[in-house]
Structures are given as C-alpha cells and as structure tokens.
Write an enzyme that holds these catalytic residues in place. Sequence first.
Site, mmCIF file in Angstrom:
data_model
loop_
_atom_site.group_PDB
_atom_site.id
_atom_site.type_symbol
_atom_site.label_atom_id
_atom_site.label_comp_id
_atom_site.label_asym_id
_atom_site.label_seq_id
_atom_site.Cartn_x
_atom_site.Cartn_y
_atom_site.Cartn_z
ATOM 1 N N LYS A 64 0.970 -1.250 0.122
ATOM 2 C CA LYS A 64 0.106 -0.101 0.204
ATOM 3 C C LYS A 64 0.979 1.223 0.045
ATOM 4 O O LYS A 64 1.964 1.330 0.706
ATOM 5 C CB LYS A 64 -0.778 0.151 1.213
ATOM 6 C CG LYS A 64 -1.926 -1.105 1.247
ATOM 7 C CD LYS A 64 -2.849 -0.807 2.469
ATOM 8 C CE LYS A 64 -3.764 -2.016 2.563
ATOM 9 N NZ LYS A 64 -4.739 -1.834 3.903
ATOM 10 N N GLU B 155 1.564 -5.146 4.436
ATOM 11 C CA GLU B 155 0.501 -6.062 5.587
ATOM 12 C C GLU B 155 -0.051 -7.373 5.268
ATOM 13 O O GLU B 155 0.034 -7.402 3.717
ATOM 14 C CB GLU B 155 -0.439 -5.132 6.321
ATOM 15 C CG GLU B 155 -1.685 -4.629 5.580
ATOM 16 C CD GLU B 155 -2.565 -3.716 6.133
ATOM 17 O OE1 GLU B 155 -2.231 -3.089 7.222
ATOM 18 O OE2 GLU B 155 -3.678 -3.507 5.539
ATOM 19 N N HIS C 228 -15.271 -5.354 4.184
ATOM 20 C CA HIS C 228 -14.614 -3.932 4.423
ATOM 21 C C HIS C 228 -15.697 -3.351 5.365
ATOM 22 O O HIS C 228 -16.600 -3.039 4.787
ATOM 23 C CB HIS C 228 -14.353 -3.173 3.157
ATOM 24 C CG HIS C 228 -13.767 -1.903 3.279
ATOM 25 N ND1 HIS C 228 -12.956 -1.405 2.575
ATOM 26 C CD2 HIS C 228 -14.200 -1.092 4.165
ATOM 27 C CE1 HIS C 228 -12.580 -0.113 2.815
ATOM 28 N NE2 HIS C 228 -13.528 -0.058 3.980
ATOM 29 N N LYS D 111 -15.252 1.351 -4.037
ATOM 30 C CA LYS D 111 -16.529 0.975 -3.512
ATOM 31 C C LYS D 111 -17.765 1.467 -4.424
ATOM 32 O O LYS D 111 -17.589 2.364 -5.065
ATOM 33 C CB LYS D 111 -16.622 1.623 -1.985
ATOM 34 C CG LYS D 111 -15.671 1.596 -1.210
ATOM 35 C CD LYS D 111 -15.966 2.600 0.211
ATOM 36 C CE LYS D 111 -14.728 2.344 1.018
ATOM 37 N NZ LYS D 111 -14.828 3.597 2.072
ATOM 38 N N GLU E 76 -11.296 2.611 8.947
ATOM 39 C CA GLU E 76 -11.762 1.451 8.184
ATOM 40 C C GLU E 76 -11.265 0.343 8.680
ATOM 41 O O GLU E 76 -9.814 0.287 8.776
ATOM 42 C CB GLU E 76 -11.252 1.812 6.622
ATOM 43 C CG GLU E 76 -12.020 3.070 6.095
ATOM 44 C CD GLU E 76 -11.901 3.196 4.914
ATOM 45 O OE1 GLU E 76 -11.272 2.496 4.098
ATOM 46 O OE2 GLU E 76 -12.721 4.192 4.111
ATOM 47 N N ARG F 85 -11.485 12.907 6.652
ATOM 48 C CA ARG F 85 -12.304 13.579 5.707
ATOM 49 C C ARG F 85 -13.937 13.046 5.504
ATOM 50 O O ARG F 85 -14.174 12.087 6.372
ATOM 51 C CB ARG F 85 -12.018 13.628 4.270
ATOM 52 C CG ARG F 85 -11.822 12.303 3.739
ATOM 53 C CD ARG F 85 -11.374 12.533 2.070
ATOM 54 N NE ARG F 85 -10.928 10.807 1.626
ATOM 55 C CZ ARG F 85 -12.037 9.938 1.428
ATOM 56 N NH1 ARG F 85 -13.085 10.092 1.458
ATOM 57 N NH2 ARG F 85 -11.271 8.959 0.908
ATOM 58 N N VAL G 13 -17.614 9.590 0.927
ATOM 59 C CA VAL G 13 -18.669 9.347 -0.123
ATOM 60 C C VAL G 13 -19.917 8.715 0.235
ATOM 61 O O VAL G 13 -20.996 9.260 0.023
ATOM 62 C CB VAL G 13 -17.997 8.495 -1.336
ATOM 63 C CG1 VAL G 13 -19.191 8.626 -2.490
ATOM 64 C CG2 VAL G 13 -16.968 9.292 -1.875
ATOM 65 N N ARG H 259 -23.576 3.751 -6.117
ATOM 66 C CA ARG H 259 -22.626 4.909 -6.893
ATOM 67 C C ARG H 259 -23.071 4.629 -8.287
ATOM 68 O O ARG H 259 -22.795 3.615 -8.910
ATOM 69 C CB ARG H 259 -21.155 4.932 -6.416
ATOM 70 C CG ARG H 259 -20.845 5.011 -5.005
ATOM 71 C CD ARG H 259 -19.667 5.185 -5.146
ATOM 72 N NE ARG H 259 -19.013 5.109 -3.443
ATOM 73 C CZ ARG H 259 -17.852 5.278 -3.059
ATOM 74 N NH1 ARG H 259 -16.792 5.766 -3.868
ATOM 75 N NH2 ARG H 259 -17.563 5.249 -1.634
#
Length: 492
Positions: free
Chosen positions: A158, A200, A208, A237, A275, A292, A295, A338
């Site tokens: 990541k 990781e 999730h 997502k 998360e 933040r 969505v 979405r």
Amino acid sequence: MFSTVLVANRGEIAVRVLRACRELGMRTVAVYSTADRDSAQVRLADEAVHIGPPQSKASYLSVPAIIEAARRTGAQAIHPGYGFLSEDPDFAEVCEDSGITFIGPPAEVMQRLGDKAAARALMAEAGLPVLPGSTGAVATPAEARDIAGRIGYPLILKAVAGGGGRGMAVVREPDALVPAFNETRAHARAVFGDERLYMERFVEDARHVEVQVLADRHGKVVHLGERDCSVQRRHQKMVEEAPAPNLPQERRTAMCAAAVRGAAAVGYVGAGTFEFVLTPDHEFYLMEINCRLQVEHPVTEMVTGIDIVREQILVAAGQPLTFGQSDVVRRGTAIECRVNAEDPDRGFAPTPGTLTEFTPPGGPFVRVDTHAFPGWRVGPDYDSLLAKAVVWAPDREQALARMDRALGEFRVGGGGVRTTLGFLRRVLARPEFRSATHTTGLIGTMGRKDDSASAHSRGERVKSTDISTRRAYNRPDDRPRQVAAGPPVADG
C-alpha cells in the site's frame, strides 16, 4: 458562526455542502474550472469564482487560486469535500496561516494520520488491532522480501500517501513480490508524489467495514455506527450499507469503541472514518483512517437522522456537537449505490458525453445526491460519478426492494453515455449479497453481463412509475454572480 463558506470542490459533494451551508443561513461561494462553468455548484452558490483550466492541478488542486478566491469573496471558512485537497495537511496549514478556517481536522492530526504506515503504528500503540506487517515504510525490495518472509503470503502493498482505493497491490507468491513492489512504488510516485510503501498481511474472503466518528474541540468523541463497504471493484466502493449486516453485536460494539478510542488518542476534530478489514471469523483489524467526509456518509445519515456535514461545519466554528453518544439511535437499513458514467461491458471505461436526459428516481425514503441535469456534459477530466442513490427502509429486505425499484426508475441518456445502473441491479440480485455473505471479492466472481444489465448500461428506457421534478437550480436565471480570480500560480 461563519457568514460565508467557500466550497473547494465540485460535483455532487459540492452541491451537498452548499445545501448544508444554506440551511445554516450561510452565504456560499463555489469555485469552478473552465470545464465546470455551467455546473450545478456554480448555479447553486451565491457567488462563483473561476480558478483555472480543466486540469485539476491547475484548478481544484491549486492552493493559491483557492485561497485567493476565499480572500476576494470574504469567505471565513473553506470546506474541502472529499478528494482533491480534503486530506492535505499543507492546505489546512495554509488556510490557518491565511486566517481562514479549514473545515476538517487540524493540520497536525492529518499529518500524523495521512502517513498510513505511521498511522498504523500510532493506532497499534492506542490498542487498536492491526494486521501483521511492516512497522513503517519499506525502503527496498530486499527489505520487502524479509518482511514477507515474516508475515507470509498473501500480502498487500500500500502507498503510504494512498487513498481512494489507489496505490495497492495484492501479492500471492514470492516471485511476484519484487515486480509488484517496483510497479506499485512507481504508481505511488506518479499519483501521490510519494513513492513510499508499507506492507501488511492480506486477508482472503474479507469484508470492508468502517466506523463513522465525529469529534468536537471540547473533547467529545462519538461514533455513528458502522457501514459495510465490501462491494468493490479494484478497491473502489460501489455499494455501501448501514448497519453492516450479518455482524455479531459484540463485534459491532468493539469495533465502534476502538474507533472512538483511536480518535481520542490523536485529538481528532471533525468527521472521520476508521476503516477495518473483517475476517470470516468476525475478527477485525484497522486498515486506515480517512480524515475527511466519506462518499458514503449518506447511509449513516439516513439511519441516524444526523446531518454529518452540518455537524462538521458547526464543530469547525468552535461549537460542541449537538448530541452525545446516548442520543445516537440507528433505525432501519440504508443502502447507497454509486451511479457512474462507465460502461461495464468495456471494463468500466468512462463514457463522457452530453446528457440529453437525466431524471432521478423518487418516492418514499429515496435520496439522490447528484450534480447532473439534462444538458450537462460529463467530461473526461474528473471522476465519473453521476449520482448516489440512497434508500432507507425498516429492514434490509425492504431496503433491497426499494433500491432495485429506484435504480429501475433512473433515466440517463446521451450520446455515448453509459452507466452502471444495470450492473448495480445485478449486484443487488446476487444470492450472496442478499444473504449478506458476500466479501470484497464479490464483483470478481460475477459474470460478464446479462440482457438487463446491458440494457441499463446503454441508458435504454424501461418502464417508469415515478419521475422526480428537475432541480430548481437548473433554471438559467438562478445563476450567481461570477468573478474571475485570475490565472492560478503553481503550488508553493
């Protein structure tokens, strides 16, 4: 309280924030690129400022242009929405130095949590469970091999500065590690300007699940419960719901408590999201913290009745949260889909074009957050999100039926424009999704298409039972005064 707020974003999230400000009695300022000259945020705001060309780097990511727009319009605060500058501690610091309130966490908190590897170590110290992995950034492929030997395969690489589902790579065998490391590092350098990676252990058949927190400047931290965001394509997502289904209550309680503990440990202020990855045995581990608005925040709003954006603004103005933990009561189920201007039959390729028809669904307990309208050009310069369809119902079964009905009522048409509407309906119909036994691998197991999906992705008409009225801000005489901020200068 602020008298004027500038929204440093575009699209549906800019519209969402502008509406919250208006309900609070605040004057609003929108900023826009040349491509967004006729956009919904421009039409809805009290004043709009042109900040540059379509390229994000010269407009929505141009700190000097945005600060100058705030100064010229008398904005006392800036709401960054999500994406763009929303998690940039340097931008938050520039706002503070300019005497403008940044509606978000303090710059130093974002700095600590924005480094994903450092945040991981920090949260481990606070007692949050984390997966086996590197203790910081991994400098070389040789070091990556050593760590892989310790934590085992599969593992995930990541980007330290990553976000939005980008800058990740799953590695399943030793021979693939070095090529994946080099490729992901190059991608991170190009996208985030920071090539550092961390590692990781990767959990197969995982879910999730994330927890929404709110914190004020007076030491109060609360959670609004969890959301399931397991329906993803390439870590992006597509469907979210609250509460997370098929989750034992003790795990739910522990996860939410961990998020509150983590937020308190770093002095968090504002809206944030913790998360987690959830194993098949319902063990949870922290993945990352988003500093933040998310969505998918509407699903939490729908089940709690709490306006997260309103609370963000009030907290930034120095006011305490308007509720306590005992006041948070979740009712029913909310689901968000979405709707993107993408073609599922062509690998979800973006499909720019001018909308000749755009009629969102309506009916009881249906919410559509969108910036689209007939005549709007879906351009190639930005994210392909057209709308977020959100429904609420007393239980999950009714929510699924309501969402399928709402997606079926959507009318989207235009030359070359395709959408994910039909694909989303296929997702909702999958047995594993309906039984809440799905994982993040769901979309990878789905077939190519069926006749229904193909028809909807082409924007073809289907029988409609309800048509919403068009937005009032689509009237040309509602446009605000527009001023030009002049050519933006390069970021300093």
